[in-house]
Motif scaffolding. Structure first.
Motif, PDB file in Angstrom:
ATOM      1  N   ALA A 177     -11.859 -32.672 -59.320  1.00  9.77           N
ATOM      2  CA  ALA A 177     -11.327 -31.388 -58.844  1.00  9.77           C
ATOM      3  C   ALA A 177     -12.153 -30.873 -57.671  1.00  9.77           C
ATOM      4  CB  ALA A 177     -11.312 -30.369 -59.984  1.00  9.77           C
ATOM      5  N   LEU A 178     -13.472 -31.030 -57.743  1.00 12.06           N
ATOM      6  CA  LEU A 178     -14.330 -30.615 -56.632  1.00 12.06           C
ATOM      7  C   LEU A 178     -14.075 -31.462 -55.390  1.00 12.06           C
ATOM      8  CD1 LEU A 178     -17.706 -29.960 -58.484  1.00 12.06           C
ATOM      9  CD2 LEU A 178     -16.175 -28.260 -57.476  1.00 12.06           C
ATOM     10  N   ASP A 179     -13.843 -32.756 -55.586  1.00  9.89           N
ATOM     11  CA  ASP A 179     -13.526 -33.641 -54.453  1.00  9.89           C
ATOM     12  C   ASP A 179     -12.252 -33.182 -53.750  1.00  9.89           C
ATOM     13  OD1 ASP A 179     -15.738 -35.239 -54.905  1.00  9.89           O
ATOM     14  OD2 ASP A 179     -14.619 -36.781 -56.003  1.00  9.89           O
ATOM     15  N   LYS A 180     -11.249 -32.808 -54.538  1.00 14.19           N
ATOM     16  CA  LYS A 180      -9.985 -32.333 -53.960  1.00 14.19           C
ATOM     17  C   LYS A 180     -10.195 -31.033 -53.181  1.00 14.19           C
ATOM     18  CE  LYS A 180      -7.036 -34.475 -57.425  1.00 14.19           C
ATOM     19  NZ  LYS A 180      -6.154 -34.255 -58.570  1.00 14.19           N
ATOM     20  N   ALA A 181     -10.943 -30.114 -53.770  1.00 14.67           N
ATOM     21  CA  ALA A 181     -11.217 -28.845 -53.090  1.00 14.67           C
ATOM     22  C   ALA A 181     -11.998 -29.097 -51.808  1.00 14.67           C
ATOM     23  CB  ALA A 181     -11.988 -27.900 -54.014  1.00 14.67           C
ATOM     24  N   ASP A 182     -12.973 -29.976 -51.870  1.00  8.82           N
ATOM     25  CA  ASP A 182     -13.786 -30.302 -50.701  1.00  8.82           C
ATOM     26  C   ASP A 182     -12.933 -30.932 -49.603  1.00  8.82           C
ATOM     27  OD1 ASP A 182     -16.304 -30.268 -49.442  1.00  8.82           O
ATOM     28  OD2 ASP A 182     -16.675 -32.362 -49.985  1.00  8.82           O
ATOM     29  N   THR A 183     -12.009 -31.789 -49.982  1.00 11.45           N
ATOM     30  CA  THR A 183     -11.112 -32.428 -49.006  1.00 11.45           C
ATOM     31  C   THR A 183     -10.245 -31.390 -48.310  1.00 11.45           C
ATOM     32  OG1 THR A 183     -11.087 -34.500 -50.242  1.00 11.45           O
ATOM     33  CG2 THR A 183      -9.244 -34.112 -48.743  1.00 11.45           C
ATOM     34  N   ILE A 184      -9.676 -30.472 -49.072  1.00 15.13           N
ATOM     35  CA  ILE A 184      -8.819 -29.428 -48.494  1.00 15.13           C
ATOM     36  C   ILE A 184      -9.621 -28.543 -47.554  1.00 15.13           C
ATOM     37  CG2 ILE A 184      -7.466 -27.353 -49.046  1.00 15.13           C
ATOM     38  CD1 ILE A 184      -6.039 -30.000 -49.630  1.00 15.13           C
ATOM     39  N   VAL A 185     -10.818 -28.160 -47.964  1.00 17.36           N
ATOM     40  CA  VAL A 185     -11.660 -27.308 -47.121  1.00 17.36           C
ATOM     41  C   VAL A 185     -12.021 -28.050 -45.828  1.00 17.36           C
ATOM     42  CG1 VAL A 185     -13.925 -26.194 -46.936  1.00 17.36           C
ATOM     43  CG2 VAL A 185     -12.544 -25.863 -48.973  1.00 17.36           C
ATOM     44  N   SER A 186     -12.335 -29.325 -45.941  1.00 15.43           N
ATOM     45  CA  SER A 186     -12.663 -30.115 -44.747  1.00 15.43           C
ATOM     46  C   SER A 186     -11.472 -30.209 -43.797  1.00 15.43           C
ATOM     47  CB  SER A 186     -13.120 -31.521 -45.140  1.00 15.43           C
ATOM     48  OG  SER A 186     -14.351 -31.476 -45.800  1.00 15.43           O
ATOM     49  N   GLU A 187     -10.282 -30.408 -44.356  1.00 19.04           N
ATOM     50  CA  GLU A 187      -9.073 -30.467 -43.521  1.00 19.04           C
ATOM     51  C   GLU A 187      -8.857 -29.141 -42.799  1.00 19.04           C
ATOM     52  OE1 GLU A 187      -5.801 -31.568 -46.048  1.00 19.04           O
ATOM     53  OE2 GLU A 187      -6.591 -33.595 -46.362  1.00 19.04           O
ATOM     54  N   MET A 188      -8.968 -28.042 -43.534  1.00 24.56           N
ATOM     55  CA  MET A 188      -8.790 -26.719 -42.928  1.00 24.56           C
ATOM     56  C   MET A 188      -9.864 -26.449 -41.876  1.00 24.56           C
ATOM     57  SD  MET A 188      -7.855 -24.352 -46.186  1.00 24.56           S
ATOM     58  CE  MET A 188      -6.301 -24.470 -47.029  1.00 24.56           C
ATOM     59  N   ASP A 189     -11.089 -26.852 -42.183  1.00 22.51           N
ATOM     60  CA  ASP A 189     -12.206 -26.684 -41.262  1.00 22.51           C
ATOM     61  C   ASP A 189     -11.944 -27.447 -39.961  1.00 22.51           C
ATOM     62  OD1 ASP A 189     -14.701 -25.784 -40.444  1.00 22.51           O
ATOM     63  OD2 ASP A 189     -15.789 -27.398 -41.455  1.00 22.51           O
ATOM     64  N   ASN A 190     -11.479 -28.675 -40.088  1.00 27.65           N
ATOM     65  CA  ASN A 190     -11.155 -29.484 -38.905  1.00 27.65           C
ATOM     66  C   ASN A 190     -10.030 -28.862 -38.085  1.00 27.65           C
ATOM     67  OD1 ASN A 190     -13.116 -31.386 -39.481  1.00 27.65           O
ATOM     68  ND2 ASN A 190     -11.713 -32.723 -40.593  1.00 27.65           N
ATOM     69  N   GLU A 191      -9.029 -28.349 -38.760  1.00 29.21           N
ATOM     70  CA  GLU A 191      -7.910 -27.719 -38.055  1.00 29.21           C
ATOM     71  C   GLU A 191      -8.381 -26.469 -37.315  1.00 29.21           C
ATOM     72  OE1 GLU A 191      -4.728 -27.137 -40.874  1.00 29.21           O
ATOM     73  OE2 GLU A 191      -4.643 -29.276 -41.328  1.00 29.21           O
ATOM     74  N   LEU A 192      -9.224 -25.660 -37.952  1.00 35.24           N
ATOM     75  CA  LEU A 192      -9.761 -24.473 -37.283  1.00 35.24           C
ATOM     76  C   LEU A 192     -10.620 -24.862 -36.074  1.00 35.24           C
ATOM     77  CD1 LEU A 192     -10.858 -21.955 -40.058  1.00 35.24           C
ATOM     78  CD2 LEU A 192      -9.128 -21.619 -38.309  1.00 35.24           C
ATOM     79  N   SER A 193     -11.414 -25.907 -36.234  1.00 33.12           N
ATOM     80  CA  SER A 193     -12.267 -26.365 -35.134  1.00 33.12           C
ATOM     81  C   SER A 193     -11.426 -26.867 -33.963  1.00 33.12           C
ATOM     82  CB  SER A 193     -13.197 -27.482 -35.608  1.00 33.12           C
ATOM     83  OG  SER A 193     -14.089 -26.995 -36.570  1.00 33.12           O
ATOM     84  N   ALA A 194     -10.336 -27.565 -34.274  1.00 33.15           N
ATOM     85  CA  ALA A 194      -9.462 -28.080 -33.220  1.00 33.15           C
ATOM     86  C   ALA A 194      -8.796 -26.935 -32.464  1.00 33.15           C
ATOM     87  CB  ALA A 194      -8.407 -29.003 -33.819  1.00 33.15           C
ATOM     88  N   VAL A 195      -8.356 -25.919 -33.162  1.00 34.58           N
ATOM     89  CA  VAL A 195      -7.727 -24.766 -32.517  1.00 34.58           C
ATOM     90  C   VAL A 195      -8.747 -24.045 -31.650  1.00 34.58           C
ATOM     91  CG1 VAL A 195      -6.735 -22.480 -32.957  1.00 34.58           C
ATOM     92  CG2 VAL A 195      -5.933 -24.451 -34.256  1.00 34.58           C
ATOM     93  N   ALA A 196      -9.960 -23.900 -32.167  1.00 34.72           N
ATOM     94  CA  ALA A 196     -11.014 -23.215 -31.413  1.00 34.72           C
ATOM     95  C   ALA A 196     -11.360 -24.002 -30.145  1.00 34.72           C
ATOM     96  CB  ALA A 196     -12.259 -23.044 -32.275  1.00 34.72           C
ATOM     97  N   ALA A 197     -11.418 -25.315 -30.255  1.00 30.77           N
ATOM     98  CA  ALA A 197     -11.729 -26.148 -29.085  1.00 30.77           C
ATOM     99  C   ALA A 197     -10.599 -26.080 -28.084  1.00 30.77           C
ATOM    100  CB  ALA A 197     -11.974 -27.594 -29.526  1.00 30.77           C
ATOM    101  N   PHE A 198      -9.377 -26.075 -28.560  1.00 31.67           N
ATOM    102  CA  PHE A 198      -8.210 -26.043 -27.681  1.00 31.67           C
ATOM    103  C   PHE A 198      -8.099 -24.703 -26.956  1.00 31.67           C
ATOM    104  CE2 PHE A 198      -3.639 -25.342 -26.911  1.00 31.67           C
ATOM    105  CZ  PHE A 198      -3.397 -26.416 -26.058  1.00 31.67           C
ATOM    106  N   SER A 199      -8.419 -23.639 -27.702  1.00 34.69           N
ATOM    107  CA  SER A 199      -8.281 -22.293 -27.112  1.00 34.69           C
ATOM    108  C   SER A 199      -9.525 -21.880 -26.333  1.00 34.69           C
ATOM    109  CB  SER A 199      -7.980 -21.269 -28.194  1.00 34.69           C
ATOM    110  OG  SER A 199      -9.102 -21.128 -29.049  1.00 34.69           O
ATOM    111  N   GLY A 200     -10.610 -22.642 -26.491  1.00 35.36           N
ATOM    112  CA  GLY A 200     -11.843 -22.318 -25.776  1.00 35.36           C
ATOM    113  C   GLY A 200     -12.643 -21.207 -26.408  1.00 35.36           C
ATOM    114  N   THR A 201     -12.333 -20.874 -27.684  1.00 32.64           N
ATOM    115  CA  THR A 201     -13.089 -19.844 -28.396  1.00 32.64           C
ATOM    116  C   THR A 201     -13.721 -20.472 -29.627  1.00 32.64           C
ATOM    117  OG1 THR A 201     -11.184 -19.198 -29.756  1.00 32.64           O
ATOM    118  CG2 THR A 201     -11.524 -18.026 -27.658  1.00 32.64           C
ATOM    119  N   SER A 202     -14.593 -19.741 -30.266  1.00 25.19           N
ATOM    120  CA  SER A 202     -15.180 -20.240 -31.500  1.00 25.19           C
ATOM    121  C   SER A 202     -14.304 -19.813 -32.673  1.00 25.19           C
ATOM    122  CB  SER A 202     -16.595 -19.724 -31.668  1.00 25.19           C
ATOM    123  OG  SER A 202     -16.590 -18.324 -31.742  1.00 25.19           O
ATOM    124  N   ALA A 203     -14.333 -20.624 -33.737  1.00 25.59           N
ATOM    125  CA  ALA A 203     -13.483 -20.364 -34.906  1.00 25.59           C
ATOM    126  C   ALA A 203     -13.964 -19.175 -35.688  1.00 25.59           C
ATOM    127  CB  ALA A 203     -13.470 -21.595 -35.823  1.00 25.59           C
TER     128      ALA A 203
END
Length: 118
Positions: free
Chosen positions: A92-118
């Motif tokens: 269950a922790l692995d699943k939660a960690d995977t989801i958080v990592s995916e969301m974290d990556n998506e936020l980082s990608a948006v921040a990089a694309f928009s030129g702002t920090s997440a």
């Protein structure tokens, strides 16, 4: 009585008391160590997480809170003996960690694309 040494050692009454102390069954759920363990597990979970819904947005700091909770819980669960409860909790922790990592990556990608920090 003093200690006698041969091929074995005969403990004194005080030795026995001190050796049994950390392992003696105490108050079950009222054991101070169990109480502290419950507190650590409870305190690690962000209070807002229980009320999280699809209408709410997660910010980077909130994702970080979840990462911290996962890490704290994992640290405690990993010392448990092998078995279904441990395996299920870690999965269950692995699943939660995977989801958080995916969301974290998506936020980082948006921040990089928009030129702002997440």
């Amino acid at each position: 009585m003093s200690r006698r040494i041969s091929q074995s050692i005969t403990p004194t009454a005080q030795d026995i008391t001190l050796l049994r102390g950390p392992f003696a069954p105490t108050k079950g759920g009222g054991d101070p160590v169990i109480t502290e363990l419950r507190k650590v597990l409870k305190d690690a979970v962000p209070a807002w997480l229980a009320k999280l819904s699809e209408e709410q947005e997660l910010t980077q700091p909130r994702l970080d809170e979840i990462k911290s909770a996962v890490a704290t819980r994992r640290q405690i669960i990993e010392v448990l003996p092998d078995g279904k409860a441990r395996d299920d909790a870690l999965a269950a922790l692995d699943k939660a960690d995977t989801i958080v990592s995916e969301m974290d990556n998506e936020l980082s990608a948006v921040a990089a694309f928009s030129g702002t920090s997440a």
